[in-house]
Design a protein around this motif. Sequence first.
Motif, PDB file in Angstrom:
ATOM      1  N   LEU A 177      29.227  49.790 -84.137  1.00  0.00           N
ATOM      2  CA  LEU A 177      29.397  51.125 -83.565  1.00  0.00           C
ATOM      3  C   LEU A 177      30.367  51.133 -82.401  1.00  0.00           C
ATOM      4  O   LEU A 177      31.155  52.024 -82.231  1.00  0.00           O
ATOM      5  N   TRP A 178      30.278  50.110 -81.530  1.00  0.00           N
ATOM      6  CA  TRP A 178      31.218  50.062 -80.424  1.00  0.00           C
ATOM      7  C   TRP A 178      31.439  48.619 -80.045  1.00  0.00           C
ATOM      8  O   TRP A 178      30.648  47.744 -80.344  1.00  0.00           O
ATOM      9  N   GLY A 179      32.552  48.376 -79.346  1.00  0.00           N
ATOM     10  CA  GLY A 179      32.797  47.031 -78.840  1.00  0.00           C
ATOM     11  C   GLY A 179      32.097  46.842 -77.516  1.00  0.00           C
ATOM     12  O   GLY A 179      32.166  47.687 -76.649  1.00  0.00           O
ATOM     13  N   VAL A 180      31.405  45.740 -77.358  1.00  0.00           N
ATOM     14  CA  VAL A 180      30.766  45.429 -76.088  1.00  0.00           C
ATOM     15  C   VAL A 180      31.279  44.084 -75.606  1.00  0.00           C
ATOM     16  O   VAL A 180      31.860  43.321 -76.365  1.00  0.00           O
ATOM     17  N   GLU A 181      31.067  43.823 -74.324  1.00  0.00           N
ATOM     18  CA  GLU A 181      31.555  42.588 -73.743  1.00  0.00           C
ATOM     19  C   GLU A 181      30.995  41.390 -74.506  1.00  0.00           C
ATOM     20  O   GLU A 181      29.798  41.276 -74.721  1.00  0.00           O
ATOM     21  N   GLY A 182      31.863  40.542 -74.942  1.00  0.00           N
ATOM     22  CA  GLY A 182      31.424  39.337 -75.634  1.00  0.00           C
ATOM     23  C   GLY A 182      31.321  39.498 -77.142  1.00  0.00           C
ATOM     24  O   GLY A 182      30.941  38.581 -77.838  1.00  0.00           O
ATOM     25  N   GLY A 183      31.628  40.661 -77.658  1.00  0.00           N
ATOM     26  CA  GLY A 183      31.543  40.816 -79.110  1.00  0.00           C
ATOM     27  C   GLY A 183      31.377  42.260 -79.505  1.00  0.00           C
ATOM     28  O   GLY A 183      31.632  43.178 -78.750  1.00  0.00           O
ATOM     29  N   CYS A 223      19.043  63.277 -74.438  1.00  0.00           N
ATOM     30  CA  CYS A 223      20.230  63.853 -73.800  1.00  0.00           C
ATOM     31  C   CYS A 223      20.032  64.054 -72.299  1.00  0.00           C
ATOM     32  O   CYS A 223      21.006  64.153 -71.551  1.00  0.00           O
ATOM     33  N   GLN A 224      18.778  64.113 -71.845  1.00  0.00           N
ATOM     34  CA  GLN A 224      18.501  64.350 -70.432  1.00  0.00           C
ATOM     35  C   GLN A 224      18.696  63.109 -69.566  1.00  0.00           C
ATOM     36  O   GLN A 224      18.769  63.214 -68.340  1.00  0.00           O
ATOM     37  N   PHE A 225      18.776  61.939 -70.174  1.00  0.00           N
ATOM     38  CA  PHE A 225      18.918  60.707 -69.392  1.00  0.00           C
ATOM     39  C   PHE A 225      20.120  60.781 -68.456  1.00  0.00           C
ATOM     40  O   PHE A 225      20.041  60.389 -67.285  1.00  0.00           O
ATOM     41  N   ALA A 226      21.224  61.327 -68.966  1.00  0.00           N
ATOM     42  CA  ALA A 226      22.447  61.421 -68.170  1.00  0.00           C
ATOM     43  C   ALA A 226      22.307  62.412 -67.020  1.00  0.00           C
ATOM     44  O   ALA A 226      23.080  62.355 -66.052  1.00  0.00           O
ATOM     45  N   GLY A 239      15.190  53.327 -77.917  1.00  0.00           N
ATOM     46  CA  GLY A 239      15.041  51.960 -77.435  1.00  0.00           C
ATOM     47  C   GLY A 239      16.080  51.608 -76.386  1.00  0.00           C
ATOM     48  O   GLY A 239      15.768  50.982 -75.368  1.00  0.00           O
ATOM     49  N   ARG A 240      17.319  52.022 -76.617  1.00  0.00           N
ATOM     50  CA  ARG A 240      18.381  51.728 -75.653  1.00  0.00           C
ATOM     51  C   ARG A 240      18.149  52.440 -74.331  1.00  0.00           C
ATOM     52  O   ARG A 240      18.366  51.865 -73.250  1.00  0.00           O
ATOM     53  N   VAL A 241      17.717  53.695 -74.380  1.00  0.00           N
ATOM     54  CA  VAL A 241      17.472  54.448 -73.143  1.00  0.00           C
ATOM     55  C   VAL A 241      16.285  53.853 -72.380  1.00  0.00           C
ATOM     56  O   VAL A 241      16.330  53.692 -71.154  1.00  0.00           O
ATOM     57  N   GLU A 282      27.003  61.982 -79.510  1.00  0.00           N
ATOM     58  CA  GLU A 282      27.908  61.528 -78.445  1.00  0.00           C
ATOM     59  C   GLU A 282      27.227  60.461 -77.594  1.00  0.00           C
ATOM     60  O   GLU A 282      27.828  59.435 -77.265  1.00  0.00           O
ATOM     61  N   VAL A 283      25.978  60.709 -77.240  1.00  0.00           N
ATOM     62  CA  VAL A 283      25.230  59.755 -76.423  1.00  0.00           C
ATOM     63  C   VAL A 283      25.028  58.446 -77.194  1.00  0.00           C
ATOM     64  O   VAL A 283      25.164  57.346 -76.642  1.00  0.00           O
ATOM     65  N   LEU A 284      24.734  58.568 -78.483  1.00  0.00           N
ATOM     66  CA  LEU A 284      24.517  57.400 -79.329  1.00  0.00           C
ATOM     67  C   LEU A 284      25.739  56.494 -79.358  1.00  0.00           C
ATOM     68  O   LEU A 284      25.628  55.268 -79.371  1.00  0.00           O
ATOM     69  N   ARG A 285      26.908  57.102 -79.344  1.00  0.00           N
ATOM     70  CA  ARG A 285      28.161  56.334 -79.429  1.00  0.00           C
ATOM     71  C   ARG A 285      28.628  55.820 -78.069  1.00  0.00           C
ATOM     72  O   ARG A 285      29.577  55.051 -77.996  1.00  0.00           O
ATOM     73  N   ASP A 286      28.002  56.280 -77.001  1.00  0.00           N
ATOM     74  CA  ASP A 286      28.468  55.960 -75.653  1.00  0.00           C
ATOM     75  C   ASP A 286      27.715  54.751 -75.099  1.00  0.00           C
ATOM     76  O   ASP A 286      26.496  54.747 -75.036  1.00  0.00           O
ATOM     77  N   GLU A 287      28.444  53.747 -74.665  1.00  0.00           N
ATOM     78  CA  GLU A 287      27.831  52.538 -74.115  1.00  0.00           C
ATOM     79  C   GLU A 287      27.005  52.847 -72.868  1.00  0.00           C
ATOM     80  O   GLU A 287      26.031  52.151 -72.562  1.00  0.00           O
ATOM     81  N   ARG A 288      27.388  53.917 -72.133  1.00  0.00           N
ATOM     82  CA  ARG A 288      26.676  54.282 -70.901  1.00  0.00           C
ATOM     83  C   ARG A 288      25.608  55.349 -71.155  1.00  0.00           C
ATOM     84  O   ARG A 288      25.041  55.893 -70.221  1.00  0.00           O
TER      85      ARG A 288
END
Length: 583
Positions: A477-483, A508-511, A565-567, A97-103
Amino acid sequence: METFQVVLAKKLSDALAQARLPIAGELTPATDPRFGDYQTNVALILGKQRGEKPQVLAEQIVAQFNAGDVCEPPVVAGAGFINFVLRPGAVAEKTMEVLRDERLGVAKAKSTQRIVIDFGSPNVAKPMHVGHIRSTVLGDALARIAQFLGHEVIRDNHIGDWGTQFGMVIYGWKNLLDRQALQRNPLAEIVRIYKETNERATSDPQFREACRQELVKLQAGDKENIDIWNECVALSMQDFEHVYKLLDVHYDLQCGESFYHDCLPSVVERVLKSGIAEISEGAVVVFFRDNPELADKPLIIRKRDGGFNYATTDVATIDYRVNDLKADAIWYVVGAPQTLHFKQIFEIVRREGYKADLRHIIFGSILGEDRKLMKTRSGENVPLRDLLEEACKRARKIIEEKNPQLSEDEKTEIAKTIGIGAVKYADLSQYRMTDYIFSWEKMLALHGNTAPYLQNAYVRIRSIFRNAGEAAVATPLWGVEGGTGHRPVATLLVLKEPAEINLAKRLCQFAEIVPQVLNGFRLNILSNYLFELANSFHTFYEACPVLKSDEPVRSSRLSLCDLTGRVLQQGLDLLGIKVPERM
């Protein structure tokens, strides 16, 4: 998206209701991962309240707890703690779920505010010095996090651009100024003429009176003096902007003290009329007789000679921020020595009926390695611009030794990212109310709790994907601003090894961590989380082969790498720190 902490807290609340134990149970991450992932001491609190054995109450709670697929049946330990261990399957599902979530799983605040954050606040006609780091870096990070959580943030740089020192600056400008020196180094020349004038004024009453008359002319709107003042402000702002560009800090407002000057008479008139202030020995004073903490600490808001001071300006500033900017909250990121001042100011505006949430966010000092306030050899404050440029130079030297084949432009940009990041992180990783020792060696180290260590973890992850080839980053995986964002994604995470399960739990603890930062304004919580995440990643990297694994493990581990890397990137960005692609 609900975090594990929220899910388990709800289950705990249901269990307490089923056991007919009327208390709100608090659930926190476990202090020792050997005993579980989360824990609660609710049975100990109940035991103290009811005069019963906590272990017995804990067993009653556990008996009613519906673990479902989220965790193993909870276990009672020690004096009555209840420990919870997450199931690997639940961890895998939540991580997807976290992987798919832009936030990255971080929910926006349910109740948002318009927040004015007052931070930085240098003085015109003086260079920013090392003491400005903490306010600037702390304020910027708090603004970034509050904005990320959905609050409307107004960054305000309350510039010190008005006051008695300008009488001396203007006198020195008219009589001592070296125009060529001003062109070479504007602030250094302004500081020089101020110091020379101040030294003479200290010992010569006639000279001091001449400076005072220059100030009177400025305050009366004399064109020549206003023009000199405007030039001083402009030159100072140019120097400040250079520092802010290095720090990647921006402001929405830069309203100096002069902005409020015309409002000061009405502030004094208002508090006199309301009875909040009174005339005392020719001055206008606020007494706090009904406040035990401030009863013996009155505050002057207009001096006997009719002059105003910081207190008057700060009341006018709150007027503007509440009435014009419509602020719900105002945060002042200002050092601990101003604690009494802000208590007095906040008390005045509360008596006037202001309802805004006013916070003074204090912080400690930066010390040299001699454990004294950081100074130059001549005893002067260390210029912040010089310190930041030195950080970049030192980082550049490390890069040239570590990766000499990089181009000159790459070395320069990476050195800036690492050097500035190191200075910021050295501050933000500390508990803000403690003093800390400034050490180049420690803050630029590639090991330990430093920005370069975290940045290096990110660089290692990017290296994995460069080695993996295009196939690893080809799945949209997901749409982001600009592409469209392209991320490696497994259809299902395979979590079997302890190191990969631990890494997934950390991710998972980042949130859970990010919203906690604003509770007490503890930026070190996020810094320490990112350090622990980098440690967990390095342990995973050593224990679990990524590119050499067979499918579906390979894709699963690539996904963990990508999410890490994203986190790291997002977490460091919230602290105002960038990440390089190479080091």
